[in-house]
Design an enzyme around this catalytic site. Sequence first.
Site, PDB file in Angstrom:
ATOM      1  N   TYR A 184       0.830  -1.209   0.000  1.00 20.33           N
ATOM      2  CA  TYR A 184       0.000   0.000   0.000  1.00 20.33           C
ATOM      3  C   TYR A 184       0.869   1.264   0.000  1.00 20.33           C
ATOM      4  O   TYR A 184       0.612   2.212  -0.751  1.00 20.33           O
ATOM      5  CB  TYR A 184      -0.909  -0.037   1.225  1.00 20.33           C
ATOM      6  N   LYS A 199       0.923   4.050  -2.967  1.00 16.84           N
ATOM      7  CA  LYS A 199       0.549   5.439  -2.699  1.00 16.84           C
ATOM      8  C   LYS A 199       1.706   6.395  -2.983  1.00 16.84           C
ATOM      9  O   LYS A 199       1.499   7.527  -3.436  1.00 16.84           O
ATOM     10  CB  LYS A 199       0.073   5.576  -1.249  1.00 16.84           C
TER      11      LYS A 199
END
Length: 253
Positions: free
Chosen positions: A154, A158
């Site tokens: 993640y 991002k």
Amino acid sequence: MKRFEGRVAFVTGASRGIGKGVALKLAEEGAKVCLVDVNEEALSQTAKEFKEEGYDVLELVADVSDSNQVNVAVEAAEKQYGKIDTLVNNAGVLRDNLLFKMTDEDWETVMNVHLKGAFNCARAAQKSMVENKFGRIINLSSTSALGNRGQANYSAAKAGLQGFTKTLAIELGKYGITTNAIAPGFIETDMTKATAERIGVSFDDMIARSAERNPVRRSGKPADIANAVAFFAMEESSYVNGQILYVSGGPNV
């Protein structure tokens, strides 16, 4: 006149959480909103709620990691409304785990939805924006882009979105298209509720802990992110391009 009267927005992951909050804000401000999500049942319910309030919305079922599905959705949006002015790349999933436990599928799923999904949507939507010499692309990053235990996938996705944002800002700026990103901190959504369940704490406790260590002494709501999206989407924000706005109640909390 409302700020987004006559504008068309394409919001991914729009059936709930941040995406729903963003879509609602844009609709309240007069935009026609394309609600895009892979969860057909939740999407249908959200579209029903919006229509009952009198908002002009189009529900589109699509997996953003699949370029063919994205292209079909964008074509349907343009057929319905004639253009896309604002793209909000919000769709996301979590597959948290420590590195030594993380599977190939955990990594690829998160990368495909967050990073490839944003690429697929931006590539498809920018065509209409270039033709119209106007566009707003707004990507949802996260404070996790700075690193977060158990989120190697993640965090990397991002962080990648931030580089993607700055590159699109350089490439598309001359066409009247701005590209910016918002990096939320802790926001109260179904996704963060699921995280609380996974780690074995109550959601109320998670919210309380977040508020306790936050300079503004509260946790975030989807409306906080929706307000930031509205700022980037405004015509008056045409000189704001390639920026990463951390919306977390403090300096990258």
